[in-house]
Write an enzyme that holds these catalytic residues in place. Structure first.
Site, mmCIF file in Angstrom:
data_model
loop_
_atom_site.group_PDB
_atom_site.id
_atom_site.type_symbol
_atom_site.label_atom_id
_atom_site.label_comp_id
_atom_site.label_asym_id
_atom_site.label_seq_id
_atom_site.Cartn_x
_atom_site.Cartn_y
_atom_site.Cartn_z
ATOM 1 N N ASP A 99 92.724 -25.714 131.245
ATOM 2 C CA ASP A 99 91.272 -25.749 131.375
ATOM 3 C C ASP A 99 90.653 -25.294 130.050
ATOM 4 O O ASP A 99 90.519 -24.095 129.785
ATOM 5 C CB ASP A 99 90.807 -24.858 132.519
ATOM 6 C CG ASP A 99 91.179 -25.415 133.886
ATOM 7 O OD1 ASP A 99 92.178 -26.148 133.968
ATOM 8 O OD2 ASP A 99 90.481 -25.095 134.869
ATOM 9 N N LYS B 252 84.644 -29.711 134.423
ATOM 10 C CA LYS B 252 84.550 -28.470 135.200
ATOM 11 C C LYS B 252 83.256 -27.744 134.853
ATOM 12 O O LYS B 252 82.852 -27.703 133.693
ATOM 13 C CB LYS B 252 85.772 -27.600 134.889
ATOM 14 C CG LYS B 252 85.787 -26.229 135.545
ATOM 15 C CD LYS B 252 87.084 -25.503 135.189
ATOM 16 C CE LYS B 252 87.064 -24.057 135.618
ATOM 17 N NZ LYS B 252 88.327 -23.346 135.260
ATOM 18 N N LYS C 106 85.360 -30.481 138.937
ATOM 19 C CA LYS C 106 85.740 -29.194 139.523
ATOM 20 C C LYS C 106 84.524 -28.272 139.513
ATOM 21 O O LYS C 106 83.884 -28.079 138.484
ATOM 22 C CB LYS C 106 86.887 -28.549 138.740
ATOM 23 C CG LYS C 106 87.236 -27.135 139.235
ATOM 24 C CD LYS C 106 88.426 -26.544 138.501
ATOM 25 C CE LYS C 106 88.649 -25.088 138.903
ATOM 26 N NZ LYS C 106 89.848 -24.487 138.258
#
Length: 247
Positions: A99, A173, A207
């Site tokens: 990430d 995300k 996400k």
């Protein structure tokens, strides 16, 4: 609904941030890893220095829990080479998902080429090694137009440079959960920000990270269309309780 398959159980505080000794912090991290194993969550999201520990525990438990970690966290303003070096180390230590914090300040300052280059190189590194890649855009630092624009930029880089069978392995995300907002405004996922992301990310998945604290909120995010939810209160949410976690 089996909500656990959507939950990335998350513990990202350093010992300093938690006001703990390194040993105390490691005990808490171990607890989160063990809980992810016991509860069969999709993934445990942990700091880079805990990846090897998570890998050891998961292998010993013969578990299918995936290991995620954060790259250039939480600021996202390191050089591309520093981001890649950190990612390589995490891959070597056993991370399954990377990430990356996108350099959203560079984006806000108009340095679009730099952001495109880091998205391309980071995604390439992850996909070449069979990893899932997520790009954190830090919605609390952006206005609605910037959220749409940065989400679209990430989507375009991926769609233009990678095969369509890889799109589901690259997420956009929402948040680190560590961004300091004024007047205690939300620093994580909200329905309006996630809606903007979903409208602009497709075919890439989204996400929602930070701010999801109840089963109902998690279900709402899933119904909107998110594929993952990052939370440090995964067990409470899965059990239908309200998480008292700040992330």
């Amino acid at each position: 609904m089996d909500i656990k398959k959507y939950l990335d159980s998350t513990y990202l505080k350093t010992s300093e941030e938690a006001g703990l000794t390194e040993n105390e912090s490691e005990i808490i991290a171990k607890g989160f890893i063990q809980e992810a194993i016991d509860e069969e969550f999709k993934l445990i999201m942990i700091r880079p220095n805990r990846v090897a520990l998570a890998k050891k525990m998961i292998v010993e438990a013969n578990s299918n829990v995936k290991i995620g970690t954060v790259i250039d966290f939480p600021g996202g303003n390191s050089s591309i080479s520093a981001k890649l070096d950190e990612a390589v180390q995490c891959i070597q230590n056993g991370a399954d998902e990377l990430d990356f914090v996108c350099n959203y300040e560079a984006f806000k300052n108009g340095n679009i080429v730099l952001v495109q280059e880091e998205i391309l190189s980071g995604t390439q590194l992850g996909l070449d090694n069979g990893k899932v890649v997520k790009w954190i855009i830090e919605v609390a630092a952006l206005n609605a137009n910037q959220i749409a624009q940065l989400t679209t930029l990430i989507k375009n880089v991926v769609v233009e440079n990678f095969a369509d069978n890889l799109f589901q392995s690259v997420f956009v995300k929402s948040s680190t959960g560590f961004y300091k907002t004024q007047a205690d405004l939300p620093n994580g996922a909200t329905v309006p920000t996630i809606t903007i992301m979903l409208e602009n990310a497709g075919p890439l998945p989204v996400k929602a990270a930070g701010g999801v604290r109840t089963y109902e909120e998690a279900l709402q995010m899933i119904q909107l269309g998110v594929k993952r939810i990052g939370t440090s209160g995964a067990k409470a949410i899965a059990n239908g309780q309200k998480s008292d976690s700040q992330y």
